[in-house]
Structure formats: structure tokens, C-alpha cells
Scaffold this active site. Structure first.
Site, PDB file in Angstrom:
ATOM      1  N   SER A 126      41.595  32.394  77.768  1.00 34.50           N
ATOM      2  CA  SER A 126      42.082  33.581  77.569  1.00 34.50           C
ATOM      3  C   SER A 126      43.012  33.181  77.389  1.00 34.50           C
ATOM      4  CB  SER A 126      41.681  33.957  78.495  1.00 34.50           C
ATOM      5  OG  SER A 126      41.759  36.223  78.718  1.00 34.50           O
TER       6      SER A 126
ATOM      7  N   HIS B 236      38.058  34.254  74.174  1.00 33.15           N
ATOM      8  CA  HIS B 236      36.988  34.558  74.667  1.00 33.15           C
ATOM      9  C   HIS B 236      37.219  36.114  74.050  1.00 33.15           C
ATOM     10  CE1 HIS B 236      37.875  35.536  79.357  1.00 33.15           C
ATOM     11  NE2 HIS B 236      38.826  36.096  78.870  1.00 33.15           N
TER      12      HIS B 236
END
EC number: 3.4.21.92
Length: 214
Positions: free
Chosen positions: A106, A131
Site C-alpha cells: 500500500s 492497491h
């Protein structure tokens, strides 16, 4: 080397140095900071971002020509806190060598690829994951709409920056970040998130500038 407990219950090793003036004890992170090494080894929140930014600014002021090494083992966290670190990396004068050990996921992966191009690295068994930003909202309909617009703005901003740093088409970034997208170190190199996979033979030396990999 000894150790003590810090305020959140984690064991922080202490390093004792001896000189003609006697003994002096440093926590291990302060000692490594003297070698221009910073560790990001936790989820990212405002407190963590403030500490990382302060260290980056300190090392910039101390020597603007020597590389800074940022070791990353983080599952991600707050987008706003992460962007504070990102913008600081982009604005300071020294090159920032980013090194993934363990997991960069992330916002952790985003900061990994934000290092100086040619100086973004990973240990061979690390994992990297990108993501789309996570979020949620509750309250009146207009409040939910405001939060939805903000999340969509952040998503578009992060995707464009990832495209810039990796060289991937924006359309591929949008598709790949729609769900959790895990990569090995070698796959992250081929994707453009990092520039090289390192081992003991080519691990960056503390306090020395790293040669850019083209």
C-alpha cells in the site's frame, strides 16, 4: 549492546560507544541515523510521518550531497501521512535510496517507488503490494458524497504518480490496483517499482553514495 523498553512496549536495542570522554549510549535508530539510515518499520500514521519527515529534513540540512537510505518494512497506513513523507522525499536535496525488507504494501510500496530513480531496491525475498486507497464514510448523504469524491481524487492522484514512477501506462496501473496486487522483488523490478534486487554482495554501504542503476 543492551536494550530497553520504549513507551509502546517495543524492545529498542542500545549501543554503547566508548571514547576518551567515557561511555555514551544511543538507541540503535539514533546510531543508524548518524550513518544516514532511516527505518520505516511500522504502519504509517501522523506520528510516524512526523518522525520520518524530521529525520529527512535533519539529514538534508546536515549534508545535502550525501545519500539518505530509507529502509521500508511497512503494511501501509494513512494516505495523508504517507504523502507528507512522499513530498518531503521529492523536495529535499539528497538522493533517497529506498530499500524494501520484509513487506512494502500500500503506502509502503508507494514510498518504496518514490525513491531516487536508479536507487530503489529490495532484498530478494521481500514482497511488494499495491492497491487502491481504502476508505469509508457514514452520516448524511451529502457527507458520504464528499468523502466519496475525496477518495476518488486520492485514487486518481496515486495512480498517476505510480504511473510516473514506474513508467507503466496509467490504464495498467488502474487495472492492477483495483484489487491487492502482490509482487516478488524480481516482479517489482520488472514492473518498474524498484530498480534492483540486492543481496549481501551489493547491499548499500552506510554513509556512501549509491551508484544509479540504469
Amino acid at each position: 549492546m543492551s536494550s530497553h523498553l520504549n513507551g509502546i512496549g517495543n524492545i529498542v536495542p542500545m549501543v554503547v560507544e566508548q571514547s576518551g570522554m567515557g561511555e555514551r549510549a544511543f538507541d540503535i535508530y539514533s546510531r543508524l541515523l548518524r550513518e544516514r539510515i532511516i527505518f520505516l518499520g511500522t504502519p504509517i500514521d501522523d506520528a510516524v510521518a512526523n518522525t520520518i519527515v524530521a529525520q529527512l529534513l535533519f539529514l538534508d540540512a546536515e549534508d545535502s550531497e550525501k545519500d539518505i537510505q530509507l529502509y521500508i518494512n511497512s503494511p501501509g497506513g494513512s494516505v495523508y501521512a504517507g504523502m507528507a513523507i512522499y513530498d518531503t522525499i521529492q523536495q529535499i536535496r539528497p538522493d533517497v535510496v529506498t530499500i524494501c525488507f520484509g513487506l512494502a504494501a500500500s503506502m509502503g510500496a508507494f514510498l518504496l517507488t518514490a525513491g531516487t530513480k536508479g536507487k530503489r531496491m529490495s532484498l530478494p525475498d521481500s514482497r511488494i503490494m499495491i492497491h487502491q486507497p481504502l476508505g469509508g464514510a457514514q452520516g448524511q448523504a451529502i457527507d458520504i458524497e464528499i468523502q466519496a469524491r475525496e477518495i476518488l481524487y486520492i485514487k486518481a492522484q496515486l495512480n498517476q504518480l505510480l504511473a510516473n514512477h514506474t513508467g507503466q501506462p496509467l490504464e495498467r496501473i488502474e487495472a492492477d490496483t483495483d484489487r491487492d496486487f502482490f509482487m516478488s522483488a524480481e516482479e517489482a523490478k520488472n514492473y518498474g517499482l524498484i530498480d534492483q534486487v540486492i543481496s549481501r554482495q551489493n547491499l548499500p554501504t552506510a554513509g556512501e553514495n549509491v551508484t544509479i542503476v540504469k
